[in-house]
Design an enzyme around this catalytic site. Structure first.
Site, PDB file in Angstrom:
ATOM      1  N   SER A  88       0.960  -1.193  -0.047  1.00 35.43           N
ATOM      2  CA  SER A  88       0.111   0.074  -0.246  1.00 35.43           C
ATOM      3  C   SER A  88       0.821   1.397  -0.081  1.00 35.43           C
ATOM      4  CB  SER A  88      -1.195   0.035   1.430  1.00 35.43           C
ATOM      5  OG  SER A  88      -1.534   0.675   1.107  1.00 35.43           O
TER       6      SER A  88
ATOM      7  N   ASP B 297     -10.679  -3.743  -5.801  1.00 33.23           N
ATOM      8  CA  ASP B 297      -9.949  -3.083  -4.772  1.00 33.23           C
ATOM      9  C   ASP B 297     -10.420  -1.739  -4.880  1.00 33.23           C
ATOM     10  OD1 ASP B 297      -8.133  -1.880  -2.701  1.00 33.23           O
ATOM     11  OD2 ASP B 297      -6.534  -2.270  -4.065  1.00 33.23           O
TER      12      ASP B 297
ATOM     13  N   HIS C 150      -7.726  -4.806  -0.671  1.00 31.36           N
ATOM     14  CA  HIS C 150      -7.508  -4.069  -0.693  1.00 31.36           C
ATOM     15  C   HIS C 150      -6.007  -4.789   1.019  1.00 31.36           C
ATOM     16  CE1 HIS C 150      -4.273  -0.452  -0.796  1.00 31.36           C
ATOM     17  NE2 HIS C 150      -4.405   0.246   0.839  1.00 31.36           N
TER      18      HIS C 150
END
Ligand code: MLT
Length: 213
Positions: free
Chosen positions: A111, A161, A192
């Site tokens: 991320s 996501d 995610h």
């Protein structure tokens, strides 16, 4: 550890096992993580490797990140460039301090950590030659095409996501490929959060990359 000793970033360094081929994983955590967060994942991805794991030095409501954002998915590009240069410098300094071979280092980011990794790869062609990017976004669009030949990347994305969308992921892969990087994709059936399939795909990719060196 004094600030000079920590090379600009609070970090953990775990040496590799003898005979593990000198591979180092550079572990870059997501928003709210720290330098210890990804070490268990790193150990499952590349047993015996060395681990270098910095903590992002920007705080968002007390949560460490690698660069500032103005809103979800809206990056502060000025800060991104400052922090990208700082991490690149940290990588070079740590490789000297711990005698690490940069051509045997794999950046592994999740991320926000994947986003700073992508930014380092685009801004410093040739610094690193391999990266595993979990749920990355386009950090910025380079003004001129960087020469990324010799760079191997695995992108592990979630097809539902809401943060790093499918279109965004494909755009990032296209930017890397336009520079000559070799990009492999793993599509997780979900969002995610990471699944076991992501970790299995990354472990397999890293072991193939190691074997090819
Ligand atoms: C970022 O800000 O880097 C991305 O939106 C991912 C996140 O940290 O939530």
């Amino acid at each position: 550890m004094s600030p000079a000793d920590d090379l600009g970033f609070r970090h953990r360094y775990l040496p590799g096992a003898p005979g593990a081929g000198g591979v180092t994983l550079l572990l870059l955590h997501g928003t709210g993580g720290d330098e210890s967060d990804l070490i268990p994942i790193g150990q499952s991805l590349a047993p015996g490797a060395a681990f270098l794991s910095p903590r992002g030095r920007v705080l968002e409501n007390g949560m460490p990140r690698f660069f500032r954002r103005l809103a979800e998915g809206v990056f502060d590009l000025q800060d991104l460039h400052v922090q990208t240069a700082a991490i690149a410098q940290f990588i070079a300094a740590a490789s000297q301090k711990y005698s690490l071979q940069l051509n045997r280092m794999v950046a592994v980011g999740y991320s926000n950590g994947a986003n700073i990794a992508s930014s380092v790869l685009l801004s410093n062609p040739g610094l690193l030659t391999a990266a595993v990017l979990f749920r990355p976004m386009v950090p910025y669009v380079p003004q001129s095409r960087p020469n990324l030949r010799g760079l191997d990347i695995l992108i592990a994305a979630g097809n539902r996501d809401p943060i790093a969308s499918l279109g965004e992921t494909k755009r990032l892969a296209g930017i890397f490929e336009a520079g000559g990087a070799t990009v492999s994709m793993h599509w997780h059936q979900g969002g995610h959060e990471l699944g076991k399939d992501d970790l299995d795909a990354a472990a397999g990719w890293i072991s193939q990359w190691r074997a090819a060196r």
